[in-house]
Write a protein that holds these residues in place. Structure first.
Motif, PDB file in Angstrom:
ATOM      1  N   ARG A   1      31.388  40.062  31.763  1.00 53.12           N
ATOM      2  CA  ARG A   1      30.945  41.217  32.379  1.00 53.12           C
ATOM      3  C   ARG A   1      29.700  41.721  31.765  1.00 53.12           C
ATOM      4  NH1 ARG A   1      34.424  44.855  35.278  1.00 53.12           N
ATOM      5  NH2 ARG A   1      36.370  43.696  35.814  1.00 53.12           N
TER       6      ARG A   1
ATOM      7  N   LEU B   1      38.915  49.458  33.085  1.00 54.00           N
ATOM      8  CA  LEU B   1      38.467  48.457  33.650  1.00 54.00           C
ATOM      9  C   LEU B   1      38.197  48.713  35.241  1.00 54.00           C
ATOM     10  CD1 LEU B   1      40.468  45.331  32.716  1.00 54.00           C
ATOM     11  CD2 LEU B   1      37.966  45.523  32.676  1.00 54.00           C
ATOM     12  N   SER B   2      38.900  49.544  35.887  1.00 56.39           N
ATOM     13  CA  SER B   2      38.831  50.060  37.370  1.00 56.39           C
ATOM     14  C   SER B   2      37.776  50.906  37.457  1.00 56.39           C
ATOM     15  CB  SER B   2      40.237  50.679  37.734  1.00 56.39           C
ATOM     16  OG  SER B   2      40.288  51.902  36.989  1.00 56.39           O
TER      17      SER B   2
ATOM     18  N   GLU C   1      43.141  50.756  28.731  1.00 61.15           N
ATOM     19  CA  GLU C   1      42.350  49.652  29.213  1.00 61.15           C
ATOM     20  C   GLU C   1      42.421  49.321  30.618  1.00 61.15           C
ATOM     21  OE1 GLU C   1      42.610  44.816  28.479  1.00 61.15           O
ATOM     22  OE2 GLU C   1      43.185  46.065  27.033  1.00 61.15           O
TER      23      GLU C   1
ATOM     24  N   MET D   1      38.098  42.405  27.805  1.00 63.19           N
ATOM     25  CA  MET D   1      37.280  43.198  29.141  1.00 63.19           C
ATOM     26  C   MET D   1      36.168  42.779  29.382  1.00 63.19           C
ATOM     27  SD  MET D   1      38.734  47.101  27.841  1.00 63.19           S
ATOM     28  CE  MET D   1      37.672  47.894  29.067  1.00 63.19           C
TER      29      MET D   1
END
Length: 355
Positions: free
Chosen positions: A90, A58-59, A54, A86
């Protein structure tokens, strides 16, 4: 729009990927990269395993939010909980692929709408999808998480012919039995109704929901309006192969009882395919004016058969399933012979004692 698809190379999502990539939208794909050779060149890829990394995913996501995130490989509540973490803030829309198998079976009314109750005591897969939907709708009600739920039924593409009873390696062995002149097992008497949808048709309805304000906080089913009996489905497959249709009818409960548990025929049949279902897609058509599935099954299945016969790599043999079919038929035929013999003996005894 900027769209992220989680998955993107399956039966349903591959058609959506192709259609979005051919438009002016910016398409991102998050997957493990196992079928990258089939992707359009303009797709932006994030090759990663979202279920195990995860933080890494995300990065690698862009800083600006997506207009839509589409989850095709979410099957468990914990995966949905992760997605809510997450993608809250977004994305403007989160589209979750659920399943029409989540509807209550057998249905109280054979025409199914999005308002039909959700419950499936036969299939854990469906119960998990229901639990995912409940989590997402709670997040929508409590925090405004912009969810849209989509419930497909039996959607197919050129890589696999839709049949009701097959082994874990797909439908090729059923086609091979047909071509070898063998009987194929059909659940029940083949008279229950079913709906099959070509994946390119599904994709058009799905894409019409992206960025659509009418879709937020709502569930939609996307299917063809064509309903066929399983006898018609198998006969159409046999016609496409140019062979005779030789059905062997077996009750769904018996098939579920004598099949390996890993095949999950109890869920696939008793929890889904054994029940007559007809879907009302008027809600989708109100949200996506002009949507219509235009590929009838006889046309779609001919494309599929032509593709499979021309591509040996998708002709996956399943000898275990083939042997199981032979054994089921032999067992039932033997029991029928014994039953008839007992009945004849009883009739003969009655004649003798009456003299």
């Amino acid at each position: 729009m900027k769209i992220l698809i989680i998955g993107g190379t399956g039966t349903i999502s591959s058609a959506i990927t192709r259609q979005i990539a051919a438009s002016n939208h910016e398409l991102w794909l998050l997957s493990r990269g196992t079928r990258n050779d089939e992707l359009p060149a303009n797709v932006k890829q994030i090759i990663a395993d979202i279920n195990n990394d995860e933080a890494g995913v995300l990065s690698r996501l862009p800083t600006e939010p997506f207009d839509a995130v589409c989850e095709f490989i979410g099957f468990l509540p914990e995966q949905v909980e992760r997605d809510i973490r997450m993608f809250s803030g977004r994305t403007k829309q989160y589209v979750f692929i659920s399943s029409a198998s989540a509807y209550n079976k057998p249905v109280r009314q054979y025409v199914i709408t999005e308002g039909t109750s959700l419950t499936n005591p036969y299939w854990e897969y469906s119960r998990n999808k229901i639990a995912c939907e409940e989590l997402l709708m709670k997040a929508y009600r409590d925090n405004g998480f912009p969810v849209t739920i989509v419930r497909p039924s039996h959607t197919y593409c050129e890589r696999g012919v839709p049949v009701s009873v097959h082994g874990p390696k797909g439908s090729w062995q059923v086609l091979k039995r047909m071509m070898d002149g063998k009987q194929v097992i059909v659940h029940g008497d083949g008279s229950s109704l079913w709906t099959l949808t070509w994946n390119e048709d599904f994709a058009r309805g799905f894409i019409g929901l992206l960025g659509n304000p009418q879709a937020i906080g709502e569930a939609f089913q996307i299917m063809s309006d064509e309903s066929l009996t399983w006898n018609q489905i198998y006969q159409t497959v046999a016609d496409a192969l140019g062979v005779e249709y030789k059905p062997y009818y077996v009750s769904s409960s018996y098939l579920a009882r004598v099949s390996p548990k890993t095949w999950d025929l109890e869920g696939n049949l008793l929890g889904d395919k054994a029940c007559t279902v007809v879907f009302d897609c008027s809600k989708l058509k109100r949200a996506v004016p002009g949507f219509c599935a235009t590929t009838p099954f006889h046309e779609g299945v001919r494309r599929t058969v032509d593709y499979i016969l021309a591509h040996p790599e998708v002709q996956t043999e399943d000898p275990e399933f083939d042997t199981w079919c032979d054994r089921v038929i032999e067992t039932l035929e033997s029991s029928e012979i014994v039953s008839n013999q007992i009945k004849n003996d009883q009739k003969q005894t009655k004649k003798i004692t009456s003299i």
